[in-house]
Design a protein around this motif. Structure first.
Motif, short mmCIF file in Angstrom:
data_model
loop_
_atom_site.label_atom_id
_atom_site.label_comp_id
_atom_site.label_asym_id
_atom_site.label_seq_id
_atom_site.Cartn_x
_atom_site.Cartn_y
_atom_site.Cartn_z
N MET A 252 1.07 -0.97 0.22
CA MET A 252 -0.05 -0.26 -0.08
C MET A 252 0.57 1.36 -0.39
O MET A 252 1.82 2.17 1.06
CB MET A 252 -0.96 0.04 1.09
N THR A 253 1.58 1.69 -1.07
CA THR A 253 2.06 2.87 -0.81
C THR A 253 1.74 3.81 -0.99
O THR A 253 2.83 4.85 -0.92
CB THR A 253 2.59 3.28 -2.90
N SER A 254 0.42 4.53 -0.64
CA SER A 254 0.08 5.44 -0.13
C SER A 254 0.29 5.80 1.87
O SER A 254 -0.29 6.77 2.54
CB SER A 254 -1.13 5.77 -0.58
N LEU A 255 0.08 4.55 1.84
CA LEU A 255 0.05 4.42 4.19
C LEU A 255 1.33 5.04 4.00
O LEU A 255 2.30 4.99 4.01
CB LEU A 255 0.04 2.90 3.99
N TRP A 256 1.05 5.75 5.28
CA TRP A 256 2.11 6.39 6.02
C TRP A 256 1.99 6.43 7.38
O TRP A 256 3.25 6.30 8.10
CB TRP A 256 2.24 8.20 5.58
N SER A 278 6.44 -2.01 -0.22
CA SER A 278 6.95 -0.92 -1.01
C SER A 278 5.92 0.07 -0.20
O SER A 278 5.92 1.20 -0.96
CB SER A 278 6.72 -0.91 -2.60
N LEU A 279 5.85 0.17 1.32
CA LEU A 279 5.55 1.24 1.55
C LEU A 279 6.64 2.46 2.26
O LEU A 279 7.56 1.80 2.13
CB LEU A 279 5.60 0.29 3.28
N ARG A 280 5.79 3.03 2.48
CA ARG A 280 6.70 4.55 2.74
C ARG A 280 6.81 4.90 4.59
O ARG A 280 5.92 6.31 4.22
CB ARG A 280 6.84 5.73 1.34
N LEU A 281 6.29 4.01 4.67
CA LEU A 281 5.62 4.40 6.29
C LEU A 281 6.47 5.69 6.66
O LEU A 281 8.00 5.74 6.91
CB LEU A 281 5.57 2.95 6.92
N THR A 282 6.43 6.73 7.52
CA THR A 282 6.59 7.59 7.98
C THR A 282 6.00 7.36 9.89
O THR A 282 6.32 7.71 10.38
CB THR A 282 6.57 8.82 8.05
N GLY A 283 5.46 6.74 10.01
CA GLY A 283 4.81 6.33 11.54
C GLY A 283 4.48 4.43 11.96
O GLY A 283 3.96 3.96 11.16
N LEU A 284 5.23 4.58 12.61
CA LEU A 284 4.58 2.97 13.08
C LEU A 284 4.14 2.40 14.04
O LEU A 284 5.94 3.06 15.39
CB LEU A 284 5.99 2.18 11.52
N ASP A 285 3.76 2.16 14.63
CA ASP A 285 3.71 1.54 16.42
C ASP A 285 3.40 0.14 16.61
O ASP A 285 2.10 -0.77 16.48
CB ASP A 285 2.33 2.34 17.21
N VAL A 286 4.76 -0.48 17.06
CA VAL A 286 4.02 -1.85 18.09
C VAL A 286 4.16 -2.32 18.78
O VAL A 286 4.49 -2.84 19.56
CB VAL A 286 5.33 -2.54 16.60
N SER A 287 4.07 -1.55 19.54
CA SER A 287 4.08 -1.21 21.14
C SER A 287 3.01 -2.49 21.99
O SER A 287 2.10 -3.16 21.37
CB SER A 287 3.90 -0.17 22.31
N PHE A 288 4.10 -3.03 22.68
CA PHE A 288 3.11 -4.39 23.73
C PHE A 288 2.60 -5.69 22.23
O PHE A 288 1.41 -6.15 22.35
CB PHE A 288 1.57 -4.02 23.92
N CYS A 289 3.04 -5.39 21.66
CA CYS A 289 3.53 -7.01 20.82
C CYS A 289 4.83 -7.45 21.47
O CYS A 289 5.19 -7.10 21.03
CB CYS A 289 3.75 -6.12 18.98
#
Length: 432
Positions: A252-256, A278-289
């Motif tokens: 999902m190339t639009s997902l940030w 092909s992600l261009r993420l600027t924010g990722l939260d995997v807390s408590f995983c």
């Protein structure tokens, strides 16, 4: 020649009043007739949201709001019919009914009896009596709606999502937090998987599915196929999604921004899928995983190095993981590693050496760090927020940290900031 404020043109007074907070705008209007006329200029109230307690009839209320050009309303308590608001403000743009527990399908049905083309934001969060019947009304009469908040509306089902997908084609933001009956079928409706019945909300950019426990990886497949404009996706507390679902999202190339907080079945493998796509993420939260470890940080450094915000609270990461990540993450501005109990001063030194653009870091519950590590962190040139507990240390206070201070001294100073912030928040509850 002395110039008094009373000599100013009304346009100048209006410009000055526009910088006041809501409460002071109202006070200025009570000074004299000239100030009242200037304070009622529409430019003074541009963007203001009126916060109302609808308890008794007030014939002058809505004419006053309209005269000031106010088109955004929050109802704090609703003891009158909602139709009273809609009739009084025919050009309303935003209606916030969050927490109006006594609002029912009948009350909403009486209010929405014809098209309201101006309304583009509707917040029904925690209106627990609202059901799919109301969504049918909304889909029929609020065709231009762009933002719909349904968080905590626990009686909403997949049928309601079908109605949304049928009528609200301009919708850009949808919040379905804790809508416990929503399943893969409903997400399929939104994503246009049932085109024979509903076109879908294909312009969605922000979607919150927090705590929707019936969702599985099939929902993520629907999202990746149909909601290609999506920018922000919140899947926190969705225990039914797994690493396989990350493979769908990875293209999902639009997902940030992606929130996977407390998704128990997401592991290092899922992060690998995200990083290799092909992600261009600027924010990722995997807390408590709790299946996320140091290997995830290596994957992030390889494929998600453009992140500006990364949250790993309570993940099983160590200094080794920080070492794998820090040298590649030049864009990182916010790092949350609270309750990562394996992080030591060595990890903080790596952060201080390589993540030089950090503006905020969360170290709450990192029990193995000492004064030495904290002193290195406070030397970061852009640091504005250091969270060591339930309060924060700001930029002005970090300048006071010296070798003679203990970490306890730092904590005591920071706690004052937290109290001050809470105090400001309480005062900033202005009403029109």
């Amino acid at each position: 020649m002395e110039t008094h404020i009373s000599c100013l043109f009304p346009e100048i007074l209006a410009m000055i009043f526009s910088y006041l907070d809501v409460r002071d705008k109202g006070r200025a209007a009570q000074v004299c007739a000239a100030w009242r006329d200037a304070a009622y200029h529409k430019s003074v109230w541009r963007g203001v949201e009126a916060k109302l307690h609808l308890r008794r009839a007030n014939p002058s209320l809505f004419p006053s709001l309209q005269a000031r050009g106010i088109r955004r309303v929050q109802i704090l308590s609703l003891r009158r019919s909602l139709s009273y608001v809609i009739q009084g403000m025919p050009n309303i743009e935003s209606l916030n009914l969050s927490g109006c527990y006594n609002l029912t399908d009948i009350g909403l049905g009486h209010a929405f009896v014809q098209e309201i083309p101006s309304l583009n934001v509707l917040n029904l969060s925690l209106c627990k009596q609202i059901t799919d019947s109301s969504l049918g009304r909304i889909a029929q009469y609020l065709k231009n709606l762009e933002v719909l908040e349904l968080g905590g509306c626990s009686n909403i089902t997949n049928t309601g999502l079908l109605l949304i997908a049928w009528g609200l084609h301009r919708l850009k933001s949808l919040n379905l937090r804790s809508c416990r009956h929503v399943s893969d079928v409903g997400i399929g409706h939104l994503a246009g998987m049932t085109r024979s019945a509903a076109e879908g909300c294909l312009n969605l950019e922000y979607l919150t599915l927090q705590d929707c426990q019936k969702l599985s990886d099939l929902s993520l497949k629907h999202i990746s196929k149909g909601l290609t404009k999506l920018k922000v996706l919140n899947l926190s507390f969705c225990g039914g999604i797994s690493d396989a679902g990350m493979l769908h999202l990875s293209h999902m190339t639009s997902l940030w921004s992606l929130n996977l907080r407390s998704c128990d079945n997401i592991s290092d493998t899922g992060i690998m899928h995200l990083a290799m796509g092909s992600l261009r993420l600027t924010g990722l939260d995997v807390s408590f995983c709790d299946k996320i470890g140091d290997q995830s940080l290596a994957y992030i450094a390889q494929g998600l190095f453009q992140l500006k915000s990364l949250s790993l609270c309570s993940c099983h990461i160590s200094d080794d993981g920080i070492n794998k990540m820090a040298r590649q993450m030049h864009e990182l501005r916010t790092l949350n590693i609270g309750q990562c109990v394996r992080i030591t001063d060595k990890g903080l030194e790596l952060i201080a050496d390589h993540l030089t653009q950090l503006t905020g870091i969360d170290l709450y519950g990192c029990t193995k760090i000492t004064k030495r590590g904290l002193e290195r962190i406070t030397q970061l040139p852009c640091l504005k927020v250091l969270n060591l507990g339930l309060w924060q240390m700001t930029e002005s206070e970090k300048l006071g940290v010296s070798g003679k201070q203990t970490s306890a001294d730092i904590l005591n100073k920071s706690s004052l900031t937290g109290n001050k912030e809470n105090h400001v928040e309480r005062e900033d509850q202005s009403h029109v």
